[in-house]
Scaffold this motif. Structure first.
Motif, short mmCIF file in Angstrom:
data_model
loop_
_atom_site.label_atom_id
_atom_site.label_comp_id
_atom_site.label_asym_id
_atom_site.label_seq_id
_atom_site.Cartn_x
_atom_site.Cartn_y
_atom_site.Cartn_z
N PRO A 1 0.96 -1.10 0.37
CA PRO A 1 0.15 0.19 -0.16
C PRO A 1 1.12 1.26 -0.29
O PRO A 1 0.56 2.15 -0.73
CB PRO A 1 -0.97 -0.55 1.56
N VAL A 2 2.26 0.72 0.64
CA VAL A 2 2.57 2.54 0.63
C VAL A 2 3.21 2.68 -0.85
O VAL A 2 3.49 3.42 -0.81
CB VAL A 2 3.94 2.27 1.80
N ALA A 3 3.75 1.91 -1.43
CA ALA A 3 4.21 1.93 -2.41
C ALA A 3 2.90 2.14 -3.51
O ALA A 3 3.55 3.43 -4.37
CB ALA A 3 4.43 -0.08 -2.95
N ALA A 4 2.23 2.10 -3.51
CA ALA A 4 0.98 2.46 -3.82
C ALA A 4 -0.04 4.10 -4.37
O ALA A 4 0.66 4.83 -4.82
CB ALA A 4 -0.57 1.53 -3.91
N PHE A 5 0.73 4.38 -3.02
CA PHE A 5 0.73 6.48 -2.21
C PHE A 5 1.91 6.95 -2.84
O PHE A 5 1.50 7.60 -3.03
CB PHE A 5 0.64 5.78 -0.61
N GLY A 6 2.65 6.53 -2.77
CA GLY A 6 3.65 6.47 -4.28
C GLY A 6 3.89 6.97 -5.24
O GLY A 6 4.07 8.05 -5.98
N ARG A 7 3.26 5.61 -5.97
CA ARG A 7 2.94 6.00 -6.96
C ARG A 7 2.67 7.18 -7.25
O ARG A 7 1.90 8.29 -8.23
CB ARG A 7 2.14 5.09 -7.95
N ALA A 8 0.70 6.78 -6.65
CA ALA A 8 -0.18 8.26 -6.52
C ALA A 8 0.43 9.16 -6.25
O ALA A 8 0.11 10.75 -7.70
CB ALA A 8 -1.38 8.29 -5.85
N ALA A 9 1.30 9.82 -5.67
CA ALA A 9 1.86 11.28 -4.92
C ALA A 9 2.35 11.51 -5.87
O ALA A 9 3.40 12.83 -6.63
CB ALA A 9 2.54 10.93 -4.13
N GLY A 10 3.40 10.55 -7.13
CA GLY A 10 3.87 10.83 -8.28
C GLY A 10 3.26 11.19 -9.52
O GLY A 10 3.70 12.31 -9.89
N ALA A 11 2.31 10.85 -9.60
CA ALA A 11 1.83 11.65 -10.05
C ALA A 11 1.16 12.37 -10.00
O ALA A 11 0.73 13.39 -11.21
CB ALA A 11 -0.01 9.97 -9.89
N VAL A 12 0.85 12.67 -8.81
CA VAL A 12 0.29 14.03 -8.82
C VAL A 12 2.00 15.37 -8.42
O VAL A 12 1.55 16.31 -9.47
CB VAL A 12 0.17 14.40 -6.88
N GLU A 13 2.89 15.05 -8.60
CA GLU A 13 3.68 15.86 -8.76
C GLU A 13 4.38 15.86 -9.51
O GLU A 13 4.69 17.37 -10.42
CB GLU A 13 4.71 14.78 -8.20
N ARG A 14 4.04 15.21 -10.86
CA ARG A 14 4.51 15.58 -12.43
C ARG A 14 2.88 16.63 -12.68
O ARG A 14 3.50 16.83 -13.74
CB ARG A 14 4.38 14.24 -13.31
N VAL A 15 2.07 16.35 -11.73
CA VAL A 15 1.05 17.65 -12.73
C VAL A 15 1.29 19.13 -12.01
O VAL A 15 1.19 19.67 -12.82
CB VAL A 15 -0.32 17.54 -12.00
N LEU A 16 1.56 18.97 -11.37
CA LEU A 16 2.12 19.79 -9.66
C LEU A 16 3.67 20.84 -10.15
O LEU A 16 3.43 21.70 -9.57
CB LEU A 16 1.63 19.58 -8.29
N TRP A 17 4.13 20.71 -10.43
CA TRP A 17 5.42 20.21 -10.40
C TRP A 17 6.15 21.78 -10.59
O TRP A 17 5.58 21.60 -11.66
CB TRP A 17 6.54 19.66 -11.00
N ARG A 18 6.69 22.89 -9.62
CA ARG A 18 6.53 23.34 -10.22
C ARG A 18 7.92 24.14 -9.33
O ARG A 18 7.89 24.02 -8.37
CB ARG A 18 5.62 24.92 -10.28
N ASP A 19 9.53 24.82 -9.32
CA ASP A 19 10.45 25.35 -8.76
C ASP A 19 9.98 26.70 -7.93
O ASP A 19 10.50 27.32 -8.33
CB ASP A 19 11.46 25.66 -9.56
N HIS A 20 8.94 26.07 -6.51
CA HIS A 20 8.38 27.08 -5.80
C HIS A 20 7.54 26.25 -5.12
O HIS A 20 7.17 24.94 -4.73
CB HIS A 20 7.47 27.58 -6.61
N ARG A 21 7.94 27.07 -3.43
CA ARG A 21 7.45 26.45 -2.01
C ARG A 21 5.87 26.19 -2.38
O ARG A 21 5.34 25.36 -2.08
CB ARG A 21 7.79 27.11 -1.07
N GLY A 22 5.27 27.32 -2.54
CA GLY A 22 3.47 27.27 -2.91
C GLY A 22 3.06 26.39 -3.34
O GLY A 22 1.83 25.12 -2.94
N TRP A 23 3.79 25.80 -4.72
CA TRP A 23 3.05 24.53 -5.82
C TRP A 23 3.63 23.48 -4.84
O TRP A 23 2.69 22.37 -4.58
CB TRP A 23 3.93 24.30 -7.13
N GLY A 24 4.54 23.16 -4.23
CA GLY A 24 4.98 21.88 -3.08
C GLY A 24 4.27 21.89 -2.20
O GLY A 24 3.51 20.91 -1.71
#
Length: 317
Positions: free
Chosen positions: A29-52
Motif C-alpha cells: 500500500p505504501v508503494a501505491a501511495f508513492g505512485r499516486a504522489a508521483g502522479a500528483v507531482e508530475r501535474v503540480l511540479w514547479r520550482d516553487h514552495r507554494g506548489w510544493g
C-alpha cells in the motif's frame, strides 16, 4: 467496544502481522501511495514552495480522508474496526523489513563478505557503500536502524493512538512524501520544503518517545541519557538527533562523523563521544534494541489511547 480497545487490539494485531509477514514484495500500500504522489507531482511540479505545499496538502489529506472513510464504514462493527486498524498498522509499519535488511548486512559483515554488504546497503539507506569499509557500513546500519525505528514504527503508533486509522495513514503519507521530495536536491530544494517541514513536525513526538524508550530498554540507560543531552541538538535533523544519540549512548558506541551520499560528503557531529567505534556485532545489538523499543511503544501508545477513552467515557456519564 471503545476506540481505545479497538486501537490496542488492532495495533497489536498489525505488529504481529508485520512480525510474521513483513512487507509484501509486490502490491505494498505504501508503494501505491508513492505512485499516486508521483502522479500528483508530475501535474503540480514547479520550482516553487507554494506548489510544493499544495502537493503536500493534496497527498496527505487524501490519505487521511481515505482512512476516515474506511473507519466510518466499519464503525458499527467492533470486529471490522479492529481488523481495519490491524491492516492499517501492518501497512504503515516496517519494523520487520528494517530488521531483516539490517541483519542481512550484519551477517555479511561478520562473515567478512564486504562486497555482499555493499550490495545490500542501498536497500536500507542512501549512503554511498563504495566509500565505506566494514565498520563504516556497520555504523551506517546502526544509524539507520535507530532513525527508522522512529520513522517506520514508533511515529506511526503515536499518531495511530492520537487519530486512529486516519492518523496511521496520515503519518505514513507525510513520512513517504519527505522521502520522495523532502531532500535538498536542485529539483526539490523549494518544492519539497513543505513536505520536509511537515515531516519534522509529525515526527517530533515519535522521535522523543523512541529516545525515551531506548533509554529504558537499552543496556546503558545513563549513557543513553548523557549522549542525548550532550549531543542530540548538534545533529542537523531535529528528530534523528535524539534517536541516534540515545541509541548510541544505550549501545555504548559512537555514531555520526563523516558521511557520503552519492558523492556528496557531509561532516556531522559525533554522537556519544565517550563511546567506542561501531563494530559489526553492534548491528545485531541495534536490531534487538529496536525490537524492544517497538513493543514498549505499543504498550505506551495503547495504554494512552485506553486512558483517553476511559476519561471520555467517564465525562459522557
Amino acid at each position: 467496544m471503545g476506540a481505545g480497545r479497538v486501537f490496542a487490539y488492532g495495533a497489536a494485531a498489525g505488529l504481529i502481522g508485520d512480525l510474521l509477514l513483513g512487507d509484501p514484495r509486490r502490491g505494498h500500500p505504501v508503494a501505491a501511495f508513492g505512485r499516486a504522489a508521483g502522479a500528483v507531482e508530475r501535474v503540480l511540479w514547479r520550482d516553487h514552495r507554494g506548489w510544493g505545499a499544495l502537493h503536500t496538502v493534496v497527498c496527505t489529506s487524501g490519505a487521511v480522508a481515505l482512512g476516515s472513510v474506511a473507519a466510518r464504514a466499519v464503525r458499527t462493527s467492533a470486529v471490522a474496526s479492529v481488523a481495519l486498524t490491524g491492516a492499517a498498522t501492518w501497512a504503515v509499519v516496517g519494523g520487520t523489513s528494517l530488521a531483516r535488511e539490517a541483519q542481512a548486512i550484519g551477517r555479511a559483515l561478520e562473515a567478512g563478505d564486504v562486497e555482499a554488504a555493499r550490495a545490500r546497503l542501498p536497500h536500507l539507506c542512501g549512503r554511498d557503500p563504495q566509500a565505506l569499509d566494514a565498520d563504516g557500513m556497520a555504523r551506517a546500519v546502526v544509524e539507520s536502524v535507530a532513525e527508522n525505528t522512529s520513522d517506520a514504527v514508533v511515529g506511526a503508533l503515536v499518531w495511530g493512538a492520537v487519530g486512529g486509522v486516519p492518523g496511521l495513514l496520515g503519518f505514513r503519507a507525510v513520512n513517504t512524501l519527505d522521502a520522495m521530495v523532502g531532500h535538498k536536491s536542485a529539483r526539490y530544494r523549494r518544492y519539497g520544503w513543505a513536505s520536509a517541514r511537515l515531516d519534522d513536525v509529525a515526527g517530533w513526538p515519535g522521535a522523543r518517545l523512541t529516545a525515551v524508550l531506548a533509554v529504558l530498554a537499552g543496556p546503558d540507560p545513563r549513557g543513553a541519557v548523557r549522549a542525548w543531552r550532550a549531543d542530540a541538538a548538534q545533529h542537523p535533523s531535529p528528530n534523528a538527533g535524539p534517536v541516534e544519540a540515545s541509541f548510541a549512548g544505550a549501545l555504548g558506541v559512537r555514531l555520526g562523523g563523516t558521511l557520503s551520499y552519492g558523492g556528496r560528503v557531509e561532516h556531522r557531529p559525533v554522537l556519544n563521544t565517550q563511546g567506542r567505534a561501531v563494530g559489526t556485532h553492534d548491528v545485531a545489538r541495534a536490531v534487538r534494541l529496536s525490537r524492544r523499543v517497538t513493543w514498549l511503544a505499543l504498550g505506551v501508545c495503547a495504554g494512552a489511547r485506553l486512558l483517553k477513552s476511559a476519561r471520555l467515557l467517564k465525562r459522557g456519564k
